[in-house]
Design a protein around this motif. Structure first.
Motif, PDB file in Angstrom:
ATOM      1  N   GLU A 180       5.884  19.613   7.065  1.00 60.56           N
ATOM      2  CA  GLU A 180       7.321  19.304   7.013  1.00 60.56           C
ATOM      3  C   GLU A 180       8.070  20.065   5.920  1.00 60.56           C
ATOM      4  N   LEU A 181       7.538  20.066   4.719  1.00 66.18           N
ATOM      5  CA  LEU A 181       8.251  20.689   3.599  1.00 66.18           C
ATOM      6  C   LEU A 181       7.768  22.103   3.287  1.00 66.18           C
ATOM      7  N   LYS A 182       6.623  22.475   3.836  1.00 69.34           N
ATOM      8  CA  LYS A 182       6.061  23.822   3.647  1.00 69.34           C
ATOM      9  C   LYS A 182       5.996  24.218   2.162  1.00 69.34           C
ATOM     10  N   THR A 183       5.425  23.323   1.374  1.00 72.17           N
ATOM     11  CA  THR A 183       5.264  23.581  -0.056  1.00 72.17           C
ATOM     12  C   THR A 183       3.964  22.944  -0.543  1.00 72.17           C
ATOM     13  N   ASP A 184       3.433  23.505  -1.603  1.00 75.16           N
ATOM     14  CA  ASP A 184       2.294  22.871  -2.264  1.00 75.16           C
ATOM     15  C   ASP A 184       2.652  22.515  -3.711  1.00 75.16           C
ATOM     16  N   LEU A 185       3.952  22.470  -3.990  1.00 73.51           N
ATOM     17  CA  LEU A 185       4.432  22.114  -5.328  1.00 73.51           C
ATOM     18  C   LEU A 185       4.744  20.619  -5.390  1.00 73.51           C
ATOM     19  N   TYR A 186       3.681  19.822  -5.429  1.00 74.38           N
ATOM     20  CA  TYR A 186       3.832  18.375  -5.512  1.00 74.38           C
ATOM     21  C   TYR A 186       2.608  17.778  -6.191  1.00 74.38           C
ATOM     22  N   VAL A 187       2.795  16.580  -6.726  1.00 73.10           N
ATOM     23  CA  VAL A 187       1.714  15.845  -7.374  1.00 73.10           C
ATOM     24  C   VAL A 187       1.714  14.432  -6.810  1.00 73.10           C
ATOM     25  N   LYS A 188       0.539  13.992  -6.340  1.00 70.62           N
ATOM     26  CA  LYS A 188       0.392  12.633  -5.802  1.00 70.62           C
ATOM     27  C   LYS A 188      -0.077  11.707  -6.916  1.00 70.62           C
ATOM     28  N   ASP A 192       0.832   0.609   6.259  1.00 67.73           N
ATOM     29  CA  ASP A 192       0.277  -0.714   6.561  1.00 67.73           C
ATOM     30  C   ASP A 192      -1.249  -0.688   6.469  1.00 67.73           C
ATOM     31  N   GLU A 193      -1.815   0.514   6.430  1.00 68.82           N
ATOM     32  CA  GLU A 193      -3.273   0.682   6.420  1.00 68.82           C
ATOM     33  C   GLU A 193      -3.794   0.697   4.981  1.00 68.82           C
ATOM     34  N   PRO A 194      -4.891   0.005   4.720  1.00 73.41           N
ATOM     35  CA  PRO A 194      -5.439  -0.041   3.362  1.00 73.41           C
ATOM     36  C   PRO A 194      -6.422   1.102   3.068  1.00 73.41           C
ATOM     37  N   ASP A 195      -6.228   2.263   3.678  1.00 75.40           N
ATOM     38  CA  ASP A 195      -7.149   3.390   3.526  1.00 75.40           C
ATOM     39  C   ASP A 195      -6.491   4.488   2.690  1.00 75.40           C
ATOM     40  N   LEU A 196      -6.864   4.564   1.423  1.00 72.25           N
ATOM     41  CA  LEU A 196      -6.254   5.523   0.505  1.00 72.25           C
ATOM     42  C   LEU A 196      -6.535   6.961   0.917  1.00 72.25           C
ATOM     43  N   ASP A 197      -7.758   7.260   1.335  1.00 69.59           N
ATOM     44  CA  ASP A 197      -8.080   8.632   1.724  1.00 69.59           C
ATOM     45  C   ASP A 197      -7.223   9.101   2.894  1.00 69.59           C
ATOM     46  N   ALA A 198      -7.030   8.236   3.879  1.00 69.38           N
ATOM     47  CA  ALA A 198      -6.198   8.594   5.034  1.00 69.38           C
ATOM     48  C   ALA A 198      -4.751   8.821   4.602  1.00 69.38           C
ATOM     49  N   LEU A 199      -4.249   7.993   3.691  1.00 72.96           N
ATOM     50  CA  LEU A 199      -2.876   8.155   3.209  1.00 72.96           C
ATOM     51  C   LEU A 199      -2.724   9.471   2.462  1.00 72.96           C
ATOM     52  N   LYS A 200      -3.682   9.802   1.618  1.00 76.34           N
ATOM     53  CA  LYS A 200      -3.607  11.057   0.867  1.00 76.34           C
ATOM     54  C   LYS A 200      -3.626  12.263   1.805  1.00 76.34           C
ATOM     55  N   LYS A 201      -4.435  12.209   2.848  1.00 78.30           N
ATOM     56  CA  LYS A 201      -4.464  13.302   3.827  1.00 78.30           C
ATOM     57  C   LYS A 201      -3.131  13.414   4.548  1.00 78.30           C
ATOM     58  N   ALA A 202      -2.527  12.267   4.877  1.00 77.62           N
ATOM     59  CA  ALA A 202      -1.226  12.271   5.542  1.00 77.62           C
ATOM     60  C   ALA A 202      -0.146  12.853   4.627  1.00 77.62           C
ATOM     61  N   VAL A 203      -0.215  12.550   3.339  1.00 73.32           N
ATOM     62  CA  VAL A 203       0.736  13.106   2.368  1.00 73.32           C
ATOM     63  C   VAL A 203       0.579  14.621   2.310  1.00 73.32           C
ATOM     64  N   ASP A 204      -0.668  15.091   2.220  1.00 75.44           N
ATOM     65  CA  ASP A 204      -0.918  16.541   2.192  1.00 75.44           C
ATOM     66  C   ASP A 204      -0.373  17.221   3.446  1.00 75.44           C
ATOM     67  N   ALA A 264       0.856  -1.186   0.000  1.00 76.18           N
ATOM     68  CA  ALA A 264       0.000   0.000   0.000  1.00 76.18           C
ATOM     69  C   ALA A 264       0.893   1.236   0.000  1.00 76.18           C
ATOM     70  N   TYR A 265       0.993   1.891  -1.158  1.00 76.04           N
ATOM     71  CA  TYR A 265       1.843   3.071  -1.250  1.00 76.04           C
ATOM     72  C   TYR A 265       1.339   4.018  -2.324  1.00 76.04           C
ATOM     73  N   CYS A 266       1.789   5.252  -2.228  1.00 78.14           N
ATOM     74  CA  CYS A 266       1.586   6.208  -3.303  1.00 78.14           C
ATOM     75  C   CYS A 266       2.879   6.986  -3.466  1.00 78.14           C
ATOM     76  N   LEU A 267       2.990   7.682  -4.563  1.00 70.71           N
ATOM     77  CA  LEU A 267       4.169   8.475  -4.872  1.00 70.71           C
ATOM     78  C   LEU A 267       3.790   9.951  -4.872  1.00 70.71           C
ATOM     79  N   ALA A 268       4.763  10.787  -4.590  1.00 68.92           N
ATOM     80  CA  ALA A 268       4.568  12.230  -4.708  1.00 68.92           C
ATOM     81  C   ALA A 268       5.817  12.821  -5.340  1.00 68.92           C
ATOM     82  N   THR A 269       5.625  13.501  -6.449  1.00 70.22           N
ATOM     83  CA  THR A 269       6.729  14.170  -7.118  1.00 70.22           C
ATOM     84  C   THR A 269       6.804  15.594  -6.585  1.00 70.22           C
ATOM     85  N   VAL A 270       7.965  15.961  -6.069  1.00 66.44           N
ATOM     86  CA  VAL A 270       8.192  17.292  -5.513  1.00 66.44           C
ATOM     87  C   VAL A 270       8.778  18.163  -6.620  1.00 66.44           C
TER      88      VAL A 270
END
Length: 95
Positions: A58-66, A40-52, A16-22
């Motif tokens: 942490e990175l203080k940027t909105d220049l990324y694509v999931k 380890d969690e199979p919840d895509l919405d929760a993962l996307k929120k955690a990525v955001d 269970a993973y996703c990528l983000a290009t910075v």
């Protein structure tokens, strides 16, 4: 639990993973690096929120694509969200 690391040649298929290009900005936008967000969690919405949240706090940027790659265990959830579900009919029965 979520693990964040820079993409290498590691085989992530079936996890269970996703990528983000910075992206950076210097006369235009350019890809700086690709990060892997694995969970380890199979919840895509929760993962996307955690990525955001990671990019905001942490990175203080909105220049990324999931993205959710085809070989991710979360791909079916993303495909259903984007395209819905459909049945293919050939003749008189569904396949």
């Amino acid at each position: 639990m979520m693990h964040v690391f820079e993409k290498t040649g590691a085989d992530l298929a079936g996890t269970a993973y996703c990528l983000a290009t910075v992206y950076g900005e210097k006369g235009g936008y350019f890809a700086q690096k690709v990060l892997v967000f694995q969970t380890d969690e199979p919840d895509l919405d929760a993962l996307k929120k955690a990525v955001d949240q990671f990019f905001e706090v942490e990175l203080k940027t909105d220049l990324y694509v999931k993205e959710v790659p085809k070989d991710s265990a979360l791909f079916e959830q993303e495909a259903a969200r984007l395209y819905g579900t459909a049945s293919v009919f050939c003749g008189s029965r569904a396949e």
